[in-house]
Design a protein around this motif. Structure first.
Motif, short mmCIF file in Angstrom:
data_model
loop_
_atom_site.label_atom_id
_atom_site.label_comp_id
_atom_site.label_asym_id
_atom_site.label_seq_id
_atom_site.Cartn_x
_atom_site.Cartn_y
_atom_site.Cartn_z
N ALA A 149 -34.48 -0.38 -23.84
CA ALA A 149 -33.50 -0.84 -22.86
C ALA A 149 -33.45 0.05 -21.63
O ALA A 149 -32.96 -0.36 -20.57
CB ALA A 149 -32.10 -0.91 -23.50
N LYS A 150 -33.93 1.30 -21.81
CA LYS A 150 -33.83 2.33 -20.77
C LYS A 150 -32.38 2.49 -20.28
O LYS A 150 -32.12 2.75 -19.11
CB LYS A 150 -34.75 2.01 -19.58
CG LYS A 150 -36.22 2.19 -19.89
CD LYS A 150 -37.04 2.27 -18.64
CE LYS A 150 -38.48 2.67 -18.94
NZ LYS A 150 -38.58 4.02 -19.53
N SER A 151 -31.45 2.32 -21.22
CA SER A 151 -30.04 2.38 -20.86
C SER A 151 -29.20 2.71 -22.09
O SER A 151 -29.51 2.28 -23.20
CB SER A 151 -29.59 1.03 -20.29
OG SER A 151 -28.22 1.04 -19.97
N LEU A 152 -28.14 3.51 -21.88
CA LEU A 152 -27.21 3.85 -22.96
C LEU A 152 -25.82 4.08 -22.40
O LEU A 152 -25.65 4.80 -21.42
CB LEU A 152 -27.67 5.11 -23.70
CG LEU A 152 -26.74 5.62 -24.81
CD1 LEU A 152 -26.65 4.61 -25.95
CD2 LEU A 152 -27.20 6.98 -25.33
N LYS A 170 -28.89 15.03 -20.87
CA LYS A 170 -29.99 15.56 -20.04
C LYS A 170 -31.36 15.16 -20.60
O LYS A 170 -32.27 14.81 -19.85
CB LYS A 170 -29.90 17.09 -19.96
CG LYS A 170 -28.91 17.61 -18.95
CD LYS A 170 -28.98 19.14 -18.89
CE LYS A 170 -28.02 19.69 -17.85
NZ LYS A 170 -28.05 21.18 -17.80
N LEU A 171 -31.51 15.24 -21.92
CA LEU A 171 -32.78 14.87 -22.53
C LEU A 171 -33.10 13.40 -22.29
O LEU A 171 -34.26 13.03 -22.03
CB LEU A 171 -32.75 15.17 -24.03
CG LEU A 171 -32.78 16.65 -24.43
CD1 LEU A 171 -32.54 16.80 -25.93
CD2 LEU A 171 -34.12 17.28 -24.04
N LEU A 172 -32.09 12.55 -22.37
CA LEU A 172 -32.30 11.13 -22.11
C LEU A 172 -32.66 10.88 -20.66
O LEU A 172 -33.57 10.10 -20.34
CB LEU A 172 -31.05 10.34 -22.48
CG LEU A 172 -30.68 10.29 -23.96
CD1 LEU A 172 -29.39 9.51 -24.16
CD2 LEU A 172 -31.80 9.66 -24.80
N ARG A 173 -31.96 11.56 -19.76
CA ARG A 173 -32.25 11.40 -18.33
C ARG A 173 -33.67 11.86 -18.00
O ARG A 173 -34.33 11.30 -17.13
CB ARG A 173 -31.23 12.18 -17.49
CG ARG A 173 -29.81 11.65 -17.56
CD ARG A 173 -29.69 10.26 -16.91
NE ARG A 173 -30.02 10.31 -15.50
CZ ARG A 173 -30.94 9.53 -14.92
NH1 ARG A 173 -31.60 8.64 -15.63
NH2 ARG A 173 -31.18 9.64 -13.62
N ALA A 174 -34.14 12.89 -18.71
CA ALA A 174 -35.50 13.39 -18.48
C ALA A 174 -36.54 12.34 -18.85
O ALA A 174 -37.67 12.38 -18.35
CB ALA A 174 -35.73 14.66 -19.29
N GLU A 175 -36.16 11.39 -19.71
CA GLU A 175 -37.06 10.30 -20.08
C GLU A 175 -36.87 9.08 -19.17
O GLU A 175 -37.47 8.02 -19.41
CB GLU A 175 -36.83 9.89 -21.54
CG GLU A 175 -37.25 10.92 -22.56
CD GLU A 175 -37.29 10.36 -23.97
OE1 GLU A 175 -37.34 9.11 -24.12
OE2 GLU A 175 -37.29 11.16 -24.91
#
Length: 283
Positions: A149-152, A170-175
């Motif tokens: 989804a590239k979204s949370l 931060k880890l999610l944003r890095a992806e």
């Protein structure tokens, strides 16, 4: 989740703890508030969730004490302590075998920063075992959906805890994943608001929105119209903390939950012992 009889004594403890902080030495006010809460039990609809009922009672208390952030000192202390430890904790997470899983472990441990229970649990000690108890298969399924989804949408819970949540965000944003973090609409217990999000730097990492609630959990009928639409349209939702679990379990399908099991009622409902780092989804 419906309110159980075991929840009522907990409500009184919260009320007494809060009113003593807000009005130290004013025994007449303490008694008036506790009597008012006790009287309210007779009229309470136990089919409502604990955060829904607690929110109503705290609104009654505001009549006596005004719009006071009762647990401000505790919130500030928790946020500052997390900021102090964040570099070391971040290093541990990034050097782990699975940084995202470790970050989720940290995030769940942070749920111990609960004004009603902080004297019963030591979250810093638990940092020695970040991934304990977490359902790894379910977490892998969760991450697969988030990446697709590239979204949370994350439903935040407590002050202090929100600081530890920044590692995962931060880890999610890095992806390249779009993260939205929701906080309470007004001060309630030691739950995080926009003020806390700004203090710990969450606003520098991702979009921070308010759910509009004045309850210690995401009670849907207390959310703003805009937020309910956002919640409904979110492809993946992560509900942080026991208060959000109590508000949404049995009410909203397909939500992922991450929290510490901190009371016997929730332990019985989830069939997991107290102190479990629980990552789950309602079937």
């Amino acid at each position: 989740m419906k309110t159980q009889l075991d929840c009522l004594p907990c409500f009184l403890n919260m009320a007494l703890n809060g009113i003593r902080k807000a009005c130290p030495g004013q025994d007449d006010v303490h008694e008036k508030v506790i009597r008012e809460w006790a009287k309210g039990f007779a009229e309470a609809d136990l089919s409502e969730s604990p955060p829904s009922i607690a929110g109503r009672f705290f609104r009654m208390t505001a009549v006596h004490i005004g719009d006071v952030d009762i647990f401000k000192d505790q919130k500030d202390e928790a946020n500052k302590r997390v900021i102090e430890l964040l570099p070391k904790i971040s290093d541990t997470v990034h050097n782990s075998e699975d940084p995202l899983l470790a970050a989720m472990g940290v995030s769940i441990i942070g749920n111990y920063m609960d004004c009603a229970l902080m004297d019963k649990f030591d979250w810093e000690v638990e940092l020695e075992d970040l991934e304990q108890d977490i359902d790894r298969k379910l977490f892998a399924d969760f991450m697969e959906r988030v990446r697709a989804a590239k979204s949370l949408l994350i439903l935040g819970d407590n002050a202090g805890e929100i600081g530890l949540d920044t590692i995962f965000a931060k880890l999610l944003r890095a992806e390249g994943i779009n993260v939205t973090y929701a906080v309470r609409g007004s001060n309630i217990l030691n739950d995080a608001t926009v003020v806390d999000a700004e203090f710990v730097g969450m606003t520098d990492i991702c979009e921070v929105v308010t759910s509009g609630v004045d309850t210690p959990g995401t009670v849907l009928n207390r959310c703003s119209v805009d937020f309910r639409e956002r919640l409904k349209s979110a492809p993946v939702v992560l509900s942080k903390g026991q208060g959000n679990f109590e508000s949404l379990w049995g009410v909203m399908p397909d939500v992922f939950y991450a929290f510490k099991v901190k009371c016997p009622v929730v332990a019985r409902l989830t069939a997991h012992p107290m102190k479990t780092s629980l990552f789950c989804r309602e079937n």
